[in-house]
Design a protein around this motif. Structure first.
Motif, short mmCIF file in Angstrom:
data_model
loop_
_atom_site.label_atom_id
_atom_site.label_comp_id
_atom_site.label_asym_id
_atom_site.label_seq_id
_atom_site.Cartn_x
_atom_site.Cartn_y
_atom_site.Cartn_z
N TYR A 48 0.85 -1.19 0.00
CA TYR A 48 0.00 0.00 0.00
C TYR A 48 0.89 1.24 0.00
CZ TYR A 48 -2.07 3.78 2.83
OH TYR A 48 -2.45 4.99 3.35
N PHE A 49 0.55 2.20 -0.84
CA PHE A 49 1.23 3.49 -0.87
C PHE A 49 0.28 4.59 -0.43
CE2 PHE A 49 5.29 2.84 -2.88
CZ PHE A 49 5.15 1.66 -3.58
N GLN A 50 0.80 5.51 0.38
CA GLN A 50 0.12 6.76 0.66
C GLN A 50 1.07 7.84 0.16
OE1 GLN A 50 -2.85 7.61 1.56
NE2 GLN A 50 -2.32 9.78 1.59
N GLY A 51 0.68 8.53 -0.90
CA GLY A 51 1.65 9.39 -1.56
C GLY A 51 2.79 8.53 -2.11
N ASN A 52 4.01 8.95 -1.84
CA ASN A 52 5.16 8.20 -2.33
C ASN A 52 5.72 7.19 -1.32
OD1 ASN A 52 5.13 9.58 -4.74
ND2 ASN A 52 6.60 11.13 -4.07
N SER A 53 5.15 7.18 -0.13
CA SER A 53 5.70 6.28 0.88
C SER A 53 4.82 5.04 1.02
CB SER A 53 5.83 6.98 2.22
OG SER A 53 4.57 7.36 2.70
N ALA A 54 5.42 3.96 1.48
CA ALA A 54 4.73 2.67 1.59
C ALA A 54 4.65 2.25 3.06
CB ALA A 54 5.45 1.62 0.76
N PRO A 55 3.60 2.70 3.75
CA PRO A 55 3.48 2.37 5.18
C PRO A 55 3.25 0.88 5.43
CG PRO A 55 1.98 4.15 4.56
CD PRO A 55 2.49 3.57 3.30
N ASP A 56 2.75 0.16 4.43
CA ASP A 56 2.45 -1.26 4.64
C ASP A 56 2.92 -2.03 3.41
OD1 ASP A 56 1.48 -3.79 5.20
OD2 ASP A 56 -0.54 -3.12 5.71
N LYS A 57 4.01 -2.74 3.57
CA LYS A 57 4.51 -3.60 2.49
C LYS A 57 4.55 -5.04 2.97
CE LYS A 57 8.26 -0.95 2.21
NZ LYS A 57 9.61 -0.43 1.88
N SER A 58 3.68 -5.34 3.93
CA SER A 58 3.71 -6.64 4.60
C SER A 58 3.36 -7.80 3.68
CB SER A 58 2.76 -6.63 5.80
OG SER A 58 1.43 -6.40 5.37
N GLY A 59 2.70 -7.53 2.55
CA GLY A 59 2.27 -8.60 1.68
C GLY A 59 3.29 -9.01 0.62
N LEU A 60 4.37 -8.29 0.50
CA LEU A 60 5.37 -8.67 -0.51
C LEU A 60 5.93 -10.04 -0.13
CD1 LEU A 60 7.26 -5.29 -1.06
CD2 LEU A 60 5.48 -6.32 -2.49
N PRO A 61 5.85 -11.02 -1.06
CA PRO A 61 6.15 -12.41 -0.68
C PRO A 61 7.63 -12.69 -0.45
CG PRO A 61 5.43 -12.28 -2.97
CD PRO A 61 5.29 -10.93 -2.42
N SER A 62 8.51 -11.92 -1.04
CA SER A 62 9.94 -12.16 -0.84
C SER A 62 10.71 -10.91 -1.21
CB SER A 62 10.41 -13.33 -1.72
OG SER A 62 10.53 -12.93 -3.08
N ASP A 63 12.01 -10.92 -0.96
CA ASP A 63 12.81 -9.74 -1.28
C ASP A 63 13.05 -9.60 -2.78
OD1 ASP A 63 15.97 -11.16 -0.08
OD2 ASP A 63 14.62 -11.75 -1.69
#
Lengths: 114, 112
Positions: A48-63
């Protein structure tokens, strides 16, 4: 724009290659979301992005997965060293108000890793 | 773990039939429940339900939420072939991020 635009609509790539998926949200929508839908499955939250920042990237499955957003507008989801399990439809959505649930979805990018 | 479960997973009916799609959830910090229709790729918004017992209606579609029993139903009356789609249920959490937890979807096929 009038709607959420995603490109490409379809992408076939070889295993191990990097891919970039693009999302152009509705003008003025500050919240932007990436979801993934594997065959026969519901949508899985990625970031999830709010503006240009990503407060929640918890769903990205791997690096191997990363995303950025510039100018509070266009977002790019990058998958490095693609694997066959990355094959899915990647959907982007935007909303004017955060926490409203009233998204507008794009038509998605169908990614096939062969 | 937050979970949303839809049933049935697939359904085949004939035009004119009435269908009921089910969605149950187990989540922390529930805020709202949403229904989407997905015909090709882009899900389109149908309803958002926040309060129990208040029916939302749009044409032949209606939906209601039960926050005590933690479920919602989506009813479609006098079905038409154009109703054929995947119907997605999702829960909005009170997380200030707008993140949705989706069910697996119900695939509805309406035959002429």
């Amino acid at each position: 724009g009038a709607g959420v635009s995603q490109s490409p609509s379809n992408k076939v790539t070889e295993k191990g290659k990097d891919v970039e998926l693009r999302c152009d949200p509705i003008s003025g929508h500050t919240a932007l979301y990436w979801y993934r839908q594997s065959l026969g499955q519901g949508l899985e939250f990625l970031i999830y992005f709010q503006g240009n920042s990503a407060p929640d990237k918890s769903g990205l499955p791997s690096d191997r997965f990363s995303a950025e957003r510039t100018g509070g507008s266009v977002s790019t989801l990058t998958i490095q060293r693609t694997q066959q399990e990355d094959s899915a439809v990647y959907l982007c959505a935007s909303s004017l108000v955060v926490d409203s649930g009233g998204y507008t979805f794009g038509s998605g990018t169908r990614l096939t890793v062969v | 773990e937050d979970k949303v479960v839809q049933s049935p997973l697939s359904l085949v009916v004939h035009e004119g039939d009435t269908v009921t799609l089910n969605c149950s959830y187990e989540v922390t910090n529930f805020r709202s429940l949403l229904w989407y229709k997905q015909e090709k790729k882009a899900p389109t918004f149908l309803f958002m339900l926040t309060s129990s017992g208040i029916e939302k209606k749009s044409g032949r579609l209606s939906s209601i939420l039960d926050k005590k029993e933690l479920f919602s139903i989506l009813n479609i009356t006098a079905t038409q072939t154009g109703d054929s789609a995947v119907y997605l249920c999702a829960v909005l959490l009170s997380s200030n991020t707008g993140k949705l937890i989706f069910g697996q979807g119900t695939t509805l096929q309406v035959k002429p």
